[in-house]
Design a protein around this motif. Structure first.
Motif, PDB file in Angstrom:
ATOM      1  N   PRO A  48      30.488  39.286  35.726  1.00 19.34           N
ATOM      2  CA  PRO A  48      30.795  38.713  34.420  1.00 19.34           C
ATOM      3  C   PRO A  48      31.398  39.645  33.389  1.00 19.34           C
ATOM      4  CG  PRO A  48      28.432  39.041  34.675  1.00 19.34           C
ATOM      5  CD  PRO A  48      29.052  39.352  35.996  1.00 19.34           C
ATOM      6  N   SER A  49      31.300  40.962  33.552  1.00 17.28           N
ATOM      7  CA  SER A  49      31.776  41.817  32.461  1.00 17.28           C
ATOM      8  C   SER A  49      32.396  43.092  33.001  1.00 17.28           C
ATOM      9  CB  SER A  49      30.606  42.171  31.531  1.00 17.28           C
ATOM     10  OG  SER A  49      29.639  42.896  32.258  1.00 17.28           O
ATOM     11  N   VAL A 196      35.520  40.680  26.529  1.00 15.39           N
ATOM     12  CA  VAL A 196      36.661  40.198  27.301  1.00 15.39           C
ATOM     13  C   VAL A 196      36.622  40.874  28.683  1.00 15.39           C
ATOM     14  CG1 VAL A 196      39.173  39.974  27.409  1.00 15.39           C
ATOM     15  CG2 VAL A 196      38.024  39.996  25.175  1.00 15.39           C
ATOM     16  N   ARG A 197      36.769  40.071  29.740  1.00 11.99           N
ATOM     17  CA  ARG A 197      36.782  40.624  31.106  1.00 11.99           C
ATOM     18  C   ARG A 197      38.179  41.159  31.378  1.00 11.99           C
ATOM     19  NH1 ARG A 197      36.064  42.933  35.183  1.00 11.99           N
ATOM     20  NH2 ARG A 197      34.730  42.358  36.939  1.00 11.99           N
ATOM     21  N   ILE A 198      38.266  42.432  31.769  1.00 15.61           N
ATOM     22  CA  ILE A 198      39.571  43.076  31.931  1.00 15.61           C
ATOM     23  C   ILE A 198      39.875  43.291  33.411  1.00 15.61           C
ATOM     24  CG2 ILE A 198      40.998  45.072  31.296  1.00 15.61           C
ATOM     25  CD1 ILE A 198      39.941  43.706  28.802  1.00 15.61           C
ATOM     26  N   ILE A 199      41.096  42.960  33.825  1.00 17.50           N
ATOM     27  CA  ILE A 199      41.569  43.258  35.178  1.00 17.50           C
ATOM     28  C   ILE A 199      42.896  44.004  35.012  1.00 17.50           C
ATOM     29  CG2 ILE A 199      42.216  42.303  37.420  1.00 17.50           C
ATOM     30  CD1 ILE A 199      40.343  39.954  36.781  1.00 17.50           C
ATOM     31  N   PHE A 200      42.904  45.264  35.402  1.00 16.27           N
ATOM     32  CA  PHE A 200      43.881  46.240  34.917  1.00 16.27           C
ATOM     33  C   PHE A 200      44.535  46.917  36.124  1.00 16.27           C
ATOM     34  CE2 PHE A 200      44.057  49.430  31.127  1.00 16.27           C
ATOM     35  CZ  PHE A 200      45.294  49.902  31.516  1.00 16.27           C
ATOM     36  N   ASP A 213      35.373  50.279  35.435  1.00 13.48           N
ATOM     37  CA  ASP A 213      33.961  50.106  35.785  1.00 13.48           C
ATOM     38  C   ASP A 213      33.838  49.943  37.300  1.00 13.48           C
ATOM     39  OD1 ASP A 213      32.794  50.100  33.129  1.00 13.48           O
ATOM     40  OD2 ASP A 213      33.917  48.249  32.838  1.00 13.48           O
ATOM     41  N   ASP A 214      34.828  49.248  37.875  1.00 10.54           N
ATOM     42  CA  ASP A 214      34.893  49.128  39.324  1.00 10.54           C
ATOM     43  C   ASP A 214      36.355  49.163  39.736  1.00 10.54           C
ATOM     44  OD1 ASP A 214      34.892  46.531  37.986  1.00 10.54           O
ATOM     45  OD2 ASP A 214      35.132  45.666  39.974  1.00 10.54           O
ATOM     46  N   VAL A 215      36.592  49.492  40.998  1.00 16.94           N
ATOM     47  CA  VAL A 215      37.958  49.651  41.497  1.00 16.94           C
ATOM     48  C   VAL A 215      38.172  48.755  42.707  1.00 16.94           C
ATOM     49  CG1 VAL A 215      39.652  51.268  42.470  1.00 16.94           C
ATOM     50  CG2 VAL A 215      38.045  52.062  40.729  1.00 16.94           C
ATOM     51  N   VAL A 216      39.289  48.015  42.657  1.00 21.43           N
ATOM     52  CA  VAL A 216      39.757  47.247  43.811  1.00 21.43           C
ATOM     53  C   VAL A 216      40.956  48.004  44.356  1.00 21.43           C
ATOM     54  CG1 VAL A 216      40.948  45.121  44.488  1.00 21.43           C
ATOM     55  CG2 VAL A 216      38.937  45.000  43.006  1.00 21.43           C
TER      56      VAL A 216
END
Ligand SMILES: Nc1ncnc2c1ncn2[C@@H]1O[C@H](COP(=O)(O)OP(=O)(O)OP(=O)(O)O)[C@@H](O)[C@H]1O
Ligand SMILES: [Mg+2]
Length: 251
Positions: A48-49, A196-200, A213-216
């Protein structure tokens, strides 16, 4: 840079969730163009965050993944659920910022006015957002005269003015100087901290370490690993991620 960047965005401006859009569940998505498989059996769960950084070599499928998650494209097969909804049904609750900001050929202020009007939001918020990204003094200038860093800050303000729950960023700082990069990161971090949920997506290793915070990690259309940043950077599981982090050419 305006002092406005040092202050947190007003709580009522970002990330106010009405119904749940997260978690994100991606199930076995495949994307093909003709005979070429460009995304191959991707599965992904996002909580969620926070800020998820998407990494991988050129052509790995990062931008296409963002477009699928946003609902701009449909996968050939597989499913994507935002809290149970299809991407197209929650598009209005998400915003996407590209490497090259796409701005209206109007004034800086009019660029914000446009989205506030489209979303039936209070026009007075325009000045708050311009102040927040340090562009109040440029409000009446044509947006096309902004520098690259200023234009990207305006693009970001315009995206955040839509009050998104999800913010997708596709290499938003790729052509900016170091100070502009940090200014953008500061705004994004504040948005994240306000919910706000960020996908960067980024190729900038320093930025990835600062923001994630985490890595794909993607390679050749496959998800090679998804780990907390604290695990990924010191010790990636896969050899391709290790080589990529060490600047070695990954084929
Ligand atoms: N419309 C299309 N038709 C055919 N192939 C495409 C199309 N769009 C993208 N591709 C291919 O899909 C692959 C993944 O593209 P994508 O733009 O997602 O890569 P990326 O990981 O974002 O790369 P970069 O780091 O260079 O931005 C690439 O090989 C690209 O050539
Ligand atoms: Mg890309």
């Amino acid at each position: 840079m305006s002092n406005a960047l040092a202050m947190a965005p007003p709580a009522q401006l970002c990330g106010v969730t009405t119904t749940e859009i997260l978690p994100l569940k991606v199930r076995d998505i495949v994307l093909r163009f003709g005979g070429a498989t460009v995304l191959d059996g991707l599965c992904l769960d996002l909580g969620p965050s926070g800020c998820t950084v998407v990494m991988g070599p050129n052509g790995a499928g990062k931008s296409l993944l963002l477009k699928l998650l946003h609902g701009l494209m449909q996968p050939t097969s597989g499913q994507i659920f935002w809290g149970g909804s299809a991407p197209r049904d929650v598009m209005a609750r998400q915003a996407l910022v590209f490497q090259k900001p796409v701005l209206l050929r109007r004034s800086v202020a009019a660029n914000i006015d446009f989205v506030l009007k489209a979303r039936h939001k209070d026009r007075a918020l325009r000045d708050v957002w311009l102040d927040h990204v340090g562009l109040s003094h440029k409000a009446s200038q044509p947006a096309r005269l902004l520098s690259g860093g200023e234009a990207q800050r305006l693009a970001l303000a315009r995206a955040l003015a839509t009050d998104p729950e999800i913010l997708f960023l596709d290499e938003p700082t790729a052509s900016l100087d170091p100070a502009s990069v940090l200014a953008i990161e500061h705004i994004v971090r504040e948005a994240r901290d306000s919910g706000v949920r960020i996908i960067f997506v980024t190729h900038d290793m320093g930025q990835a370490r600062r923001m994630a915070d985490d890595v794909v990690f993607l390679h050749r259309g496959r998800l090679v690993e998804h780990s907390p940043a604290a695990d990924f950077f010191p010790q990636p599981h896969s050899s391709v991620a290790r080589d990529h982090l060490n600047g070695r050419i990954v084929v």
